[in-house]
Design a protein around this motif. Structure first.
Motif, PDB file in Angstrom:
ATOM      1  N   ARG A  18       0.858  -1.194   0.000  1.00  0.00           N
ATOM      2  CA  ARG A  18       0.000   0.000   0.000  1.00  0.00           C
ATOM      3  C   ARG A  18       0.885   1.231   0.000  1.00  0.00           C
ATOM      4  N   VAL A  19       0.644   2.123  -0.959  1.00  0.00           N
ATOM      5  CA  VAL A  19       1.425   3.351  -1.082  1.00  0.00           C
ATOM      6  C   VAL A  19       0.489   4.522  -0.811  1.00  0.00           C
ATOM      7  N   PHE A  20       0.859   5.384   0.122  1.00  0.00           N
ATOM      8  CA  PHE A  20      -0.075   6.414   0.564  1.00  0.00           C
ATOM      9  C   PHE A  20       0.650   7.681   1.012  1.00  0.00           C
ATOM     10  N   ASN A  21      -0.143   8.701   1.316  1.00  0.00           N
ATOM     11  CA  ASN A  21       0.340   9.995   1.804  1.00  0.00           C
ATOM     12  C   ASN A  21       1.407  10.619   0.907  1.00  0.00           C
ATOM     13  N   PRO A  22       1.125  10.791  -0.386  1.00  0.00           N
ATOM     14  CA  PRO A  22       2.102  11.459  -1.248  1.00  0.00           C
ATOM     15  C   PRO A  22       2.177  12.957  -0.945  1.00  0.00           C
ATOM     16  N   GLN A  23       3.378  13.490  -0.962  1.00  0.00           N
ATOM     17  CA  GLN A  23       3.617  14.918  -0.815  1.00  0.00           C
ATOM     18  C   GLN A  23       4.465  15.355  -1.999  1.00  0.00           C
ATOM     19  N   VAL A  24       3.961  16.265  -2.799  1.00  0.00           N
ATOM     20  CA  VAL A  24       4.635  16.626  -4.040  1.00  0.00           C
ATOM     21  C   VAL A  24       4.823  18.132  -4.138  1.00  0.00           C
ATOM     22  N   HIS A  25       5.923  18.533  -4.750  1.00  0.00           N
ATOM     23  CA  HIS A  25       6.301  19.943  -4.801  1.00  0.00           C
ATOM     24  C   HIS A  25       7.262  20.155  -5.972  1.00  0.00           C
TER      25      HIS A  25
END
Length: 211
Positions: free
Chosen positions: A138-145
């Motif tokens: 499970r891949v979760f909580n992406p933070q992108v900038h």
């Protein structure tokens, strides 16, 4: 499942702390374009030919090992493209492990520099041990900038609690050792190519950094 830690921190041009500040530390992004769908259980689909008409590799994972991506959408199209390519980068590595192919073209398509070198080494570790992956991740909580310099920064969490390594010969399976957190945080830098692909150029992981 047992995973090798990929570390290329020396190649990052900004510290992890400053990335977190830039991302807002809670899944947001600069300019008010926050991550949407964070509570949704589904994942955004990615067209192999999306992004300027460039043909991207088709990456398939078997029923024996599946990965879900939660909240992997963003209202900003530029940030969504980073999410899409970052997602396929991870899927390409998983597929290469399952296929026993450290020279995977898909891995090279989404990686370059230090990240490609470390990815090849990580995959080779599974191949040399004659191991594959089973279960699910499970891949979760992406933070992108997007930084002021124009490169992408993508943090995300991976939960390995339902994933395992499997010996191809004996069939023996092994999960995350007791006392070890099954969750990791990936911290990656992505640079956009002339063809419009956001390639991961540096990456590190920290086990236990995600709740």
């Amino acid at each position: 499942m047992n995973r090798c830690t990929r570390i290329a921190m020396a190649a990052l041009t900004i510290s992890a702390a400053s990335i977190l500040v830039a991302c807002g530390g809670s899944g947001g992004s600069e300019g008010g374009a926050g991550i949407v769908g964070a509570d949704e259980g589904g994942s955004a689909s990615v067209s192999p030919s999306s992004g300027g008409g460039l043909k991207r590799p088709v990456i398939n994972l078997p029923e024996s090992f599946q990965v879900s991506f939660e909240g992997w959408t963003n209202s900003d199209p530029k940030l969504q493209r980073i999410l899409d390519d970052g997602k396929e980068e991870l899927r390409a590595e998983y597929a290469a492990i399952v296929q026993g192919d450290p020279a995977s073209g898909a891995v090279e398509f989404y990686n370059s520099g230090a990240s490609l070198k470390s990815a090849r080494k990580w995959i080779r570790g599974f191949v040399d041990e004659d191991h594959t992956l089973v279960g699910r991740g499970r891949v979760f909580n992406p933070q992108v900038h997007i930084s002021n310099e124009g490169f992408g920064v993508l943090f995300y969490c991976v939960d390995e609690s339902h994933g395992r390594t499997k010996d191809r010969k004996t069939g023996k399976e092994a999960g995350t050792p007791k006392g070890t957190s099954p969750r990791l945080q990936y911290r990656t830098r992505l640079d956009k190519t002339e063809q419009g692909v956001w390639k991961t150029t540096t990456a590190e992981t920290e086990r236990g950094a995600c709740r």
